[in-house]
Design an enzyme around this catalytic site. Structure first.
Site, mmCIF file in Angstrom:
data_model
loop_
_atom_site.group_PDB
_atom_site.id
_atom_site.type_symbol
_atom_site.label_atom_id
_atom_site.label_comp_id
_atom_site.label_asym_id
_atom_site.label_seq_id
_atom_site.Cartn_x
_atom_site.Cartn_y
_atom_site.Cartn_z
ATOM 1 N N TRP A 155 4.086 17.956 121.634
ATOM 2 C CA TRP A 155 4.900 17.468 122.763
ATOM 3 C C TRP A 155 5.089 15.954 122.738
ATOM 4 O O TRP A 155 5.904 15.429 123.481
ATOM 5 C CB TRP A 155 4.258 17.872 124.091
ATOM 6 C CG TRP A 155 2.799 17.501 124.186
ATOM 7 C CD1 TRP A 155 1.731 18.313 123.945
ATOM 8 C CD2 TRP A 155 2.254 16.216 124.507
ATOM 9 N NE1 TRP A 155 0.551 17.613 124.087
ATOM 10 C CE2 TRP A 155 0.846 16.317 124.446
ATOM 11 C CE3 TRP A 155 2.800 14.975 124.857
ATOM 12 C CZ2 TRP A 155 -0.009 15.248 124.703
ATOM 13 C CZ3 TRP A 155 1.955 13.900 125.106
ATOM 14 C CH2 TRP A 155 0.566 14.051 125.035
ATOM 15 N N LYS A 179 9.008 26.194 116.140
ATOM 16 C CA LYS A 179 8.403 26.470 117.447
ATOM 17 C C LYS A 179 8.019 25.138 118.088
ATOM 18 O O LYS A 179 7.024 24.525 117.742
ATOM 19 C CB LYS A 179 7.151 27.344 117.299
ATOM 20 C CG LYS A 179 6.578 27.766 118.629
ATOM 21 C CD LYS A 179 5.084 27.431 118.697
ATOM 22 C CE LYS A 179 4.549 27.426 120.089
ATOM 23 N NZ LYS A 179 4.958 26.292 120.931
ATOM 24 N N LEU A 255 -2.339 16.029 111.632
ATOM 25 C CA LEU A 255 -3.282 16.362 112.712
ATOM 26 C C LEU A 255 -3.706 15.111 113.494
ATOM 27 O O LEU A 255 -3.053 14.081 113.438
ATOM 28 C CB LEU A 255 -4.468 17.115 112.117
ATOM 29 C CG LEU A 255 -4.074 18.334 111.261
ATOM 30 C CD1 LEU A 255 -5.297 19.002 110.653
ATOM 31 C CD2 LEU A 255 -3.251 19.342 112.057
ATOM 32 N N GLU A 385 -10.445 11.616 120.069
ATOM 33 C CA GLU A 385 -9.122 11.043 120.276
ATOM 34 C C GLU A 385 -8.896 10.846 121.784
ATOM 35 O O GLU A 385 -9.058 11.792 122.557
ATOM 36 C CB GLU A 385 -8.104 12.029 119.699
ATOM 37 C CG GLU A 385 -6.765 11.465 119.407
ATOM 38 C CD GLU A 385 -5.838 12.503 118.744
ATOM 39 O OE1 GLU A 385 -6.084 13.711 118.840
ATOM 40 O OE2 GLU A 385 -4.851 12.066 118.133
HETATM 41 P P1 NAP Z 1 -1.589 21.173 119.901
HETATM 42 O O1 NAP Z 1 -2.204 21.641 121.156
HETATM 43 O O2 NAP Z 1 -2.308 21.384 118.636
HETATM 44 O O3 NAP Z 1 -0.152 21.874 119.859
HETATM 45 C C1 NAP Z 1 0.774 21.590 118.848
HETATM 46 C C2 NAP Z 1 1.706 22.768 118.682
HETATM 47 O O4 NAP Z 1 0.951 23.903 118.237
HETATM 48 C C3 NAP Z 1 2.398 23.202 119.968
HETATM 49 O O5 NAP Z 1 3.692 23.664 119.665
HETATM 50 C C4 NAP Z 1 1.510 24.343 120.431
HETATM 51 O O6 NAP Z 1 2.175 25.261 121.272
HETATM 52 C C5 NAP Z 1 1.174 24.982 119.110
HETATM 53 N N1 NAP Z 1 -0.013 25.831 119.126
HETATM 54 C C6 NAP Z 1 -1.092 25.764 119.915
HETATM 55 N N2 NAP Z 1 -1.976 26.747 119.595
HETATM 56 C C7 NAP Z 1 -1.424 27.444 118.578
HETATM 57 C C8 NAP Z 1 -1.843 28.574 117.813
HETATM 58 N N3 NAP Z 1 -2.999 29.179 118.023
HETATM 59 N N4 NAP Z 1 -1.018 29.016 116.843
HETATM 60 C C9 NAP Z 1 0.168 28.428 116.590
HETATM 61 N N5 NAP Z 1 0.606 27.349 117.304
HETATM 62 C C10 NAP Z 1 -0.185 26.864 118.262
HETATM 63 O O7 NAP Z 1 -1.246 19.622 119.955
HETATM 64 P P2 NAP Z 1 -0.504 18.807 121.085
HETATM 65 O O8 NAP Z 1 -1.432 18.648 122.234
HETATM 66 O O9 NAP Z 1 0.846 19.391 121.339
HETATM 67 O O10 NAP Z 1 -0.249 17.410 120.362
HETATM 68 C C11 NAP Z 1 -1.195 16.402 120.361
HETATM 69 C C12 NAP Z 1 -1.952 16.377 119.054
HETATM 70 O O11 NAP Z 1 -1.020 16.263 117.982
HETATM 71 C C13 NAP Z 1 -2.866 15.199 118.927
HETATM 72 O O12 NAP Z 1 -4.083 15.588 118.362
HETATM 73 C C14 NAP Z 1 -2.109 14.269 117.973
HETATM 74 O O13 NAP Z 1 -2.923 13.365 117.288
HETATM 75 C C15 NAP Z 1 -1.439 15.239 117.080
HETATM 76 N N6 NAP Z 1 -0.286 14.629 116.411
HETATM 77 C C16 NAP Z 1 -0.390 14.340 115.077
HETATM 78 C C17 NAP Z 1 0.661 13.718 114.433
HETATM 79 C C18 NAP Z 1 0.578 13.385 112.969
HETATM 80 O O14 NAP Z 1 1.628 13.105 112.397
HETATM 81 N N7 NAP Z 1 -0.585 13.400 112.352
HETATM 82 C C19 NAP Z 1 1.812 13.395 115.133
HETATM 83 C C20 NAP Z 1 1.884 13.708 116.487
HETATM 84 C C21 NAP Z 1 0.810 14.331 117.119
HETATM 85 P P3 NAP Z 1 2.094 25.158 122.880
HETATM 86 O O15 NAP Z 1 2.746 23.881 123.247
HETATM 87 O O16 NAP Z 1 2.868 26.346 123.315
HETATM 88 O O17 NAP Z 1 0.658 25.203 123.254
#
Ligand code: NAP
Length: 482
Positions: A155, A179, A255, A385
């Site tokens: 997000w 997705k 990640l 984090e």
């Molecule tokens: P997240 O909770 O891991 O969710 C990311 C995506 O995965 C969302 O679309 C989420 O769907 C989906 N998801 C969750 N559980 C899943 C499952 N069991 N199977 C398949 N998909 C699943 O992360 P977030 O809170 O959205 O984003 C923040 C994190 O992203 C932070 O840790 C940040 O550091 C990391 N990030 C990393 C980078 C990089 O380039 N390294 C860039 C940006 C962000 P829902 O929304 O429907 O739950």
């Protein structure tokens, strides 16, 4: 000029058809700045995702063999469509995500730049003719699209994170099932409308929203999906890596991070403050490359802290669409609760709040930009984090101590350092276990360079010349008997 509602798509795109969930279920999406409902997206699950995968597999039969010039032209048009609608797309992004409008405009622009970059790079995705051991043989290495790609995005950068995946996938000739995150689905769905407008064939880009586990489960179980590209938390990344084993998919993982920002005694302090503000407070501290830990050498510690405190106090908090806003709301209540817990933990272990420290008077999920000094390695934010507008300042004495503390985490995404010592810069390059290193710069992401983490921050690169590699397979062909 188009209004942001032009790109507010309330349905999913599956096989060229805009559709809801089979059972009609929907999820409300709210604006984090106001709590108002923006709209309702389909709550799709396994069945709809399987349909999207089948559509992508069917479309791959022809798109995977389409003319390079056609794919380049489509990407160029996609770039132009984004930039022609930059303002509307930025407003949509701010409405669902909360970030200040100027940051949203920047996100649309960098997303478009990734699309253009891969339109250029694919023309140079050459194979090889390898010298053969015998004169009767010729050896060739050729490159081919991997097939159906699933892209799961977070997000915090709902538009540009998808751009970094769609650009190389569509350039290579892969078809996609995307997705987007449930909190911010509209910037993802808008890619479907743009792709349709510029003429991508049905099924090349499919977008499903809904239950993460169900959609993720269908993706991971399907032998038709040959690659999964994920940006999100390390926790979910680990799950997806495990699930990829059964069908032996390629995975690339962007990640979590825990970026150190090291300020040495010889640094230009004003430049370091400028870099610190962008590296810490961009998107209210909710980026994977945001500074998590400031390490400041004893000789400049007090001067740096005072300037950081003053600059932090100056940040204007408000609704992202208001002119002059530098900090919008956090994404949701859980994000606020996490920052509050981290502050309580640090204060309980002797940290001092010198700026901010709690919820903002605006209410909702607004939070005061905060600075804590006296940070120590036993505090939770040393290893977790933060993902919020909280600067944690540690004091150090020696370079070795700073590098060792910086590396004392499972993460390895971004690191920053301010120094004028050239020899030290190269020691930092060798010593810091990070995929992205900013020296005297707090913002280093650019389409020309590979973005990606080491250790448990992930695998694979996005952008740069490496950004295409994960979307292409190589085949070796030996022609004998010549
Ligand atoms: P997240 O909770 O891991 O969710 C990311 C995506 O995965 C969302 O679309 C989420 O769907 C989906 N998801 C969750 N559980 C899943 C499952 N069991 N199977 C398949 N998909 C699943 O992360 P977030 O809170 O959205 O984003 C923040 C994190 O992203 C932070 O840790 C940040 O550091 C990391 N990030 C990393 C980078 C990089 O380039 N390294 C860039 C940006 C962000 P829902 O929304 O429907 O739950």
């Amino acid at each position: 000029m188009s209004d942001y509602k032009t790109y507010l798509c309330e349905d999913n795109l599956i096989g060229g058809v805009w559709t809801g969930a089979d059972d009609g279920a929907r999820i409300a999406v709210t604006n984090p700045a106001t709590g108002d409902v923006i709209g309702h997206i389909p709550k799709c699950g396994r069945v709809e995702t399987d349909r999207a995968i089948a559509a992508a597999a069917k479309a791959f039969d022809s798109f995977g063999r389409s003319d390079l010039s056609q794919r380049v032209k489509l990407l160029q048009d996609l770039h132009d469509a984004l930039m022609d609608n930059q303002e509307a797309l930025a407003q949509l992004l701010t409405a669902e995500q909360g970030k200040p409008l100027f940051e949203s405009r920047g996100e649309i622009a960098i997303g478009a730049a990734y699309i253009r970059w891969f339109a250029e790079e694919i023309r140079r995705a050459k194979g090889e003719i390898v010298p053969a051991p015998g004169s009767d043989r010729r050896l060739f290495v050729t490159r081919h699209p991997v097939g159906v790609v699933a892209a799961i995005t977070p997000w915090n950068f709902p538009s540009s994170m998808l751009a970094r995946k769609l650009g190389p996938a569509l350039a290579a000739g892969c078809t996609v099932v995307a997705k987007p995150a449930t909190n911010t689905p509209y910037s993802g769905l808008a890619w479907g409308k743009l792709a349709e407008e510029v003429g991508y064939p049905a099924g090349v880009l499919n977008i499903v929203t809904g239950g993460a586990r169900d959609i993720g489960g269908a993706i991971m179980d399907s032998p038709l999906v040959r690659k999964v590209t994920f940006t999100g938390s390390t926790e979910v990344g680990r799950t997806l890596i495990r699930q990829s084993a059964d069908t032996v998919k390629k995975v690339s993982m962007e990640l979590g991070g825990n970026a150190p920002f090291i300020v040495f005694d010889d640094a230009d302090i004003d430049a370091a403050i400028e870099g610190a503000m962008i590296a810490k407070y961009r998107n209210m501290g909710q980026t994977c490359v945001c500074t998590n830990r400031f390490y400041v050498q004893a000789g400049v510690h007090d001067a740096f802290v005072e300037k950081l405190r003053a600059a932090t106090a100056d940040l204007k908090v408000g609704e992202g669409i208001e002119p002059g806003t530098m900090q919008g709301p956090l994404i949701d209540d859980a994000a606020v609760a996490k920052v509050e817990d981290l502050i309580a933990d640090a204060v309980g272990k002797g940290g001092q709040v010198v700026e901010g420290g709690g919820r903002h008077a605006l209410g909702g999920t607004y939070f005061q930009p905060t600075v804590i000094t006296g940070a120590t390695a036993d505090m939770a934010f040393a290893t977790e984090e933060i993902f919020g507008p909280l600067s944690a300042v540690f004091k150090f004495e020696t370079e070795e101590e700073a590098i060792s503390a910086a590396n004392a985490t499972e993460f390895g995404l971004a690191a920053y350092a301010y120094t004028k010592d050239l020899a030290r810069i190269f020691r930092l390059n060798e010593g810091l276990q990070y995929g992205l290193i900013g020296i005297n710069a707090g913002l280093i992401t650019t389409v020309e360079a590979p973005f990606g983490g080491l250790k448990q921050s992930g695998m694979g690169k996005e952008g740069g010349t490496q950004g295409l590699d994960d979307y292409l397979e190589s085949k070796y062909m030996c022609v004998a008997g010549l």
